[in-house]
Design an enzyme around this catalytic site. Structure first.
Site, PDB file in Angstrom:
ATOM      1  N   ILE A  60      -0.047  -2.277  -7.583  1.00  0.00           N
ATOM      2  CA  ILE A  60      -0.267  -0.908  -7.124  1.00  0.00           C
ATOM      3  C   ILE A  60      -1.477  -0.357  -7.868  1.00  0.00           C
ATOM      4  CG2 ILE A  60       0.718   1.405  -6.925  1.00  0.00           C
ATOM      5  CD1 ILE A  60       2.178  -0.732  -5.284  1.00  0.00           C
ATOM      6  N   PHE A  61      -2.413   0.257  -7.144  1.00  0.00           N
ATOM      7  CA  PHE A  61      -3.553   0.903  -7.788  1.00  0.00           C
ATOM      8  C   PHE A  61      -3.273   2.390  -7.894  1.00  0.00           C
ATOM      9  CE2 PHE A  61      -7.750   3.045  -7.634  1.00  0.00           C
ATOM     10  CZ  PHE A  61      -8.292   2.521  -8.800  1.00  0.00           C
ATOM     11  N   TYR A  63      -4.364   6.240  -9.243  1.00  0.00           N
ATOM     12  CA  TYR A  63      -5.573   7.010  -9.531  1.00  0.00           C
ATOM     13  C   TYR A  63      -5.263   8.443  -9.956  1.00  0.00           C
ATOM     14  CZ  TYR A  63      -4.464   8.352  -4.737  1.00  0.00           C
ATOM     15  OH  TYR A  63      -3.793   8.755  -3.612  1.00  0.00           O
ATOM     16  N   GLY A  64      -4.009   8.901  -9.745  1.00  0.00           N
ATOM     17  CA  GLY A  64      -3.617  10.265 -10.065  1.00  0.00           C
ATOM     18  C   GLY A  64      -2.312  10.289 -10.841  1.00  0.00           C
ATOM     19  N   SER A  65      -1.316  10.966 -10.286  1.00  0.00           N
ATOM     20  CA  SER A  65      -0.060  11.129 -11.011  1.00  0.00           C
ATOM     21  C   SER A  65       0.683   9.811 -11.232  1.00  0.00           C
ATOM     22  CB  SER A  65       0.848  12.119 -10.275  1.00  0.00           C
ATOM     23  OG  SER A  65       1.189  11.645  -8.990  1.00  0.00           O
ATOM     24  N   GLU A 139       5.984   9.002  -2.731  1.00  0.00           N
ATOM     25  CA  GLU A 139       4.664   9.241  -2.159  1.00  0.00           C
ATOM     26  C   GLU A 139       4.698   9.504  -0.656  1.00  0.00           C
ATOM     27  OE1 GLU A 139       1.710   9.319  -4.179  1.00  0.00           O
ATOM     28  OE2 GLU A 139       3.395   9.516  -5.564  1.00  0.00           O
TER      29      GLU A 139
END
Length: 238
Positions: A60-61, A63-65, A139
């Site tokens: 999993i990439f 970038y935020g939370s 998500e």
């Protein structure tokens, strides 16, 4: 932690000024025009991206939370660079989780163009599906989603890794663009929802990126602007 970690202006002190009356983690009923995603929906998504025997390495990439609240178990974490997408406050308007009708919030998503440094999480092979479902429940709790999953290619050291991430759908009706950094900072300095404030969201994201040695110049400028605005409202007598 990198020895030369920068000193953030935005701190826990600033975040403490902006607190929800009650913290609610449970997913509320979906807004009009949307419906709650089911476990079957999430399993369909898994089948779309992964084969039944494709369990060895699932990445999993973040970038935020997801960097500071991964929402699923993992057995390895790496830093990585994604080309062709950049981190942006382009997912709006949030009037529940980290915003209200009076002061809606803006969330991070990946938008086209540029590049993004982030975290790669490898899921446990023997519990891949259950962890993907936990991730999707957070998500993609409602459908249709404004930032659907997509497979991307991330460079991490001497490796090239295929990873799942979430990118904004510019046609979703929730895509926000064209705001200046000052306009974004105005939003982030005021918005508070049932899961906390946008100031907390920004603070945690920048803090963890810096701890990992990943500097985002745009977010760094935003944290300074947001701190400045909070100080102007709550610390004028200091």
């Amino acid at each position: 932690m990198p020895k030369d970690q920068r000193q953030m202006r935005l701190t826990a002190r600033h975040v403490a000024y902006l607190q929800p009356d009650t913290v609610v983690e449970a997913l509320p009923p979906p807004p009009e025009g949307m419906s709650a995603a089911s476990e079957a929906d999430h399993r369909d998504t898994i089948a779309k991206f992964f084969g039944p025997d494709d369990h060895d390495e699932t990445w999993i990439f973040a970038y935020g939370s997801l960097i500071w609240k991964p929402a699923c178990d993992y057995v390895e974490v790496r830093t990585g660079l994604l080309h062709g997408w950049h981190r942006a406050f382009c997912l709006g308007w949030n009037n529940r989780f980290r915003g209200s009708d009076a002061n809606p919030g803006l969330m991070l998503a990946l938008d086209r163009g540029g590049a993004c440094k982030g975290a790669l999480y490898r899921l446990p092979a023997d519990k891949r599906d259950e962890n993907l479902i936990k991730l999707f429940e957070r998500e993609m709790g409602w459908k249709p989603t404004a930032f659907p999953p997509r497979m991307v290619t991330v460079r991490s050291g001497d490796r090239t890794i295929r990873a799942l991430t979430f990118c904004i759908d510019r046609n979703s009706g929730r895509y926000i663009s064209g705001l200046s950094e000052n306009q974004i900072a105005d939003v982030l300095a005021k918005a508070v929802g049932t899961r906390g404030s946008m100031a907390e969201y920004l603070f945690s994201t920048v803090e963890h990126l810096e701890q990992m040695g990943l500097h985002d110049a745009h977010l760094w400028r935003l944290q300074n602007l947001v701190a400045e605005r909070i100080e102007a409202v709550y610390e004028t007598d200091r």
